[in-house]
Enzyme design. Structure first.
Site, PDB file in Angstrom:
ATOM      1  N   TYR A  84       0.744  -0.887   0.037  1.00 22.39           N
ATOM      2  CA  TYR A  84      -0.121  -0.064  -0.113  1.00 22.39           C
ATOM      3  C   TYR A  84       0.758   1.270   0.258  1.00 22.39           C
ATOM      4  O   TYR A  84       2.159   1.202   0.234  1.00 22.39           O
ATOM      5  CB  TYR A  84      -1.010   0.010   1.347  1.00 22.39           C
ATOM      6  CG  TYR A  84      -0.267   0.566   2.396  1.00 22.39           C
ATOM      7  CD1 TYR A  84      -0.523   1.565   2.969  1.00 22.39           C
ATOM      8  CD2 TYR A  84       0.651  -0.439   3.120  1.00 22.39           C
ATOM      9  CE1 TYR A  84       0.231   1.861   4.324  1.00 22.39           C
ATOM     10  CE2 TYR A  84       1.116  -0.340   4.432  1.00 22.39           C
ATOM     11  CZ  TYR A  84       1.035   1.016   4.720  1.00 22.39           C
ATOM     12  OH  TYR A  84       1.616   1.386   6.048  1.00 22.39           O
ATOM     13  N   HIS A 140      -0.953 -21.149  -0.612  1.00 22.92           N
ATOM     14  CA  HIS A 140       0.444 -20.116  -0.173  1.00 22.92           C
ATOM     15  C   HIS A 140       0.958 -19.682  -1.436  1.00 22.92           C
ATOM     16  O   HIS A 140       1.426 -18.565  -1.572  1.00 22.92           O
ATOM     17  CB  HIS A 140       1.151 -20.844   0.719  1.00 22.92           C
ATOM     18  CG  HIS A 140       0.584 -21.037   1.998  1.00 22.92           C
ATOM     19  ND1 HIS A 140      -0.240 -21.862   2.336  1.00 22.92           N
ATOM     20  CD2 HIS A 140       1.092 -20.409   3.242  1.00 22.92           C
ATOM     21  CE1 HIS A 140      -0.354 -21.542   3.872  1.00 22.92           C
ATOM     22  NE2 HIS A 140       0.496 -20.569   4.056  1.00 22.92           N
ATOM     23  N   LYS A 172       6.470  -1.708   1.868  1.00 29.37           N
ATOM     24  CA  LYS A 172       5.264  -1.088   2.412  1.00 29.37           C
ATOM     25  C   LYS A 172       4.392  -2.070   2.298  1.00 29.37           C
ATOM     26  O   LYS A 172       3.171  -2.102   1.617  1.00 29.37           O
ATOM     27  CB  LYS A 172       4.771   0.104   1.931  1.00 29.37           C
ATOM     28  CG  LYS A 172       4.006   0.899   2.909  1.00 29.37           C
ATOM     29  CD  LYS A 172       4.107   2.529   2.323  1.00 29.37           C
ATOM     30  CE  LYS A 172       2.941   3.297   3.334  1.00 29.37           C
ATOM     31  NZ  LYS A 172       3.759   3.680   4.785  1.00 29.37           N
ATOM     32  N   GLU A 222      13.241   2.805  13.127  1.00 30.65           N
ATOM     33  CA  GLU A 222      12.090   3.709  12.700  1.00 30.65           C
ATOM     34  C   GLU A 222      11.018   3.618  13.804  1.00 30.65           C
ATOM     35  O   GLU A 222      11.179   2.877  14.644  1.00 30.65           O
ATOM     36  CB  GLU A 222      11.726   3.412  11.336  1.00 30.65           C
ATOM     37  CG  GLU A 222      11.023   2.139  11.079  1.00 30.65           C
ATOM     38  CD  GLU A 222      10.621   1.779   9.617  1.00 30.65           C
ATOM     39  OE1 GLU A 222      10.658   2.758   8.965  1.00 30.65           O
ATOM     40  OE2 GLU A 222      10.188   0.748   9.460  1.00 30.65           O
ATOM     41  N   LEU A 244      11.469   2.025   6.171  1.00 35.41           N
ATOM     42  CA  LEU A 244      10.893   2.186   5.010  1.00 35.41           C
ATOM     43  C   LEU A 244      11.377   3.449   4.398  1.00 35.41           C
ATOM     44  O   LEU A 244      11.654   4.425   5.115  1.00 35.41           O
ATOM     45  CB  LEU A 244       9.475   2.631   5.193  1.00 35.41           C
ATOM     46  CG  LEU A 244       8.542   2.742   4.005  1.00 35.41           C
ATOM     47  CD1 LEU A 244       8.262   1.658   3.211  1.00 35.41           C
ATOM     48  CD2 LEU A 244       7.002   3.353   4.600  1.00 35.41           C
TER      49      LEU A 244
END
Length: 282
Positions: A33, A102, A145, A177, A201
């Site tokens: 996303y 899977h 992400k 982070e 990220l």
């Protein structure tokens, strides 16, 4: 409309939208996303967010069935359908729909594009944050992400229970982070921020902060820093799409920062002005 959802070409109020139970997001969180904000129905830093979106998808081998320009046009059209010009703009791609397995489905199964819009303003940067520190137990691909956000959900709950606004992750003594932000420090006039390796990220707001520091001739050091350096920093800055440059007043109940307020205010003003200019009404 007050808010808006989109799923593979169909759209409607978020409360009324439904998705197939067999979308792979439902049982694997199989997707990526990205998100940003709009003002005056203009999406901020859209090109950069689209680039990261496609990079995340590529790292997971997800083929987006639209060109970058097509996704940008869909997003631009969508934000015009929401009454408020100031919106949180969120989109994701999931690896298709099919019976639970899977292994990836074949190329004949197209990926699913979701979009979610809701009225929301960027954060007030005059306010300072309270943080907590947590051991970083996420997987080793934090640069993607991904939709697998359970560790961040748990961290967010612990943060709320502590009466704070964000959690700072660390692996042993190295600060990585925050649960849903990047964290940087200022020490002796230098901005220090973790390198964009697989443990963080590559935040768009982080990149804008670095760019602004360089414009003001503020030295930037993109190397890992420790918890000790975090606690002893002149200022601790949290950055994300909705909070471009938030200062910190407390970590784990201990007062921190507050030693270079004018420098922080200078960066905050410049970053806010950049946002206002890019999203200014024609």
């Amino acid at each position: 409309m007050e808010n808006l959802g989109y799923y593979n070409g169909k759209f409607g109020l978020l409360e009324e939208m439904t998705v197939p139970m067999l979308d792979r997001v439902c049982y694997f969180g199989d997707g990526v996303y990205d998100a940003t904000y709009s003002r005056n129905h203009k999406i901020f830093a859209l090109d950069e967010h689209i680039e990261r979106f496609y990079n995340s998808a590529g790292l997971l081998g997800i083929k987006i069935p639209h060109s970058k320009e097509q996704v940008k046009e869909i997003l631009k059209e969508m934000v015009l359908k929401v009454d408020s010009g100031e919106q949180f703009v969120y989109w994701q791609i999931t690896r298709g729909t099919g019976m639970r397995n899977h292994a990836f489905p074949g190329d004949e199964v197209p990926a699913n594009l979701w979009i979610m819009l809701k009225p929301l303003n960027i954060k007030d940067m005059s306010k300072k944050l309270k943080l907590i520190t947590l051991e970083d137990t996420r997987f080793l691909h934090c640069n993607i992400k991904t939709l697998n956000l359970l560790p961040s959900v748990i961290a967010a709950q612990k943060t709320e229970e502590a009466g704070c606004q964000e959690a700072v992750f660390h692996r042993c003594d190295r600060v990585t982070e925050c649960a849903h932000s990047n964290v940087s420090i200022i020490k002796d006039g230098v901005l220090k921020t973790a390198p964009t390796d697989n443990l963080i990220l590559p935040g768009i707001a982080r990149a804008h902060l670095i760019k602004m520091c360089k414009a003001f001739n503020i030295p930037v050091d993109e190397t890992a820093f420790t918890l000790k350096e975090l606690m002893e920093a002149d200022e601790i800055i949290v950055t994300s799409s909705g909070q471009f440059c938030m200062a910190t007043s407390e970590i784990d109940g201990k007062p921190v920062g507050g030693k270079a307020p004018e420098l922080v205010k200078k960066l905050q003003a410049a970053l806010l002005n950049e946002f206002l200019e890019e999203t200014n009404a024609d």
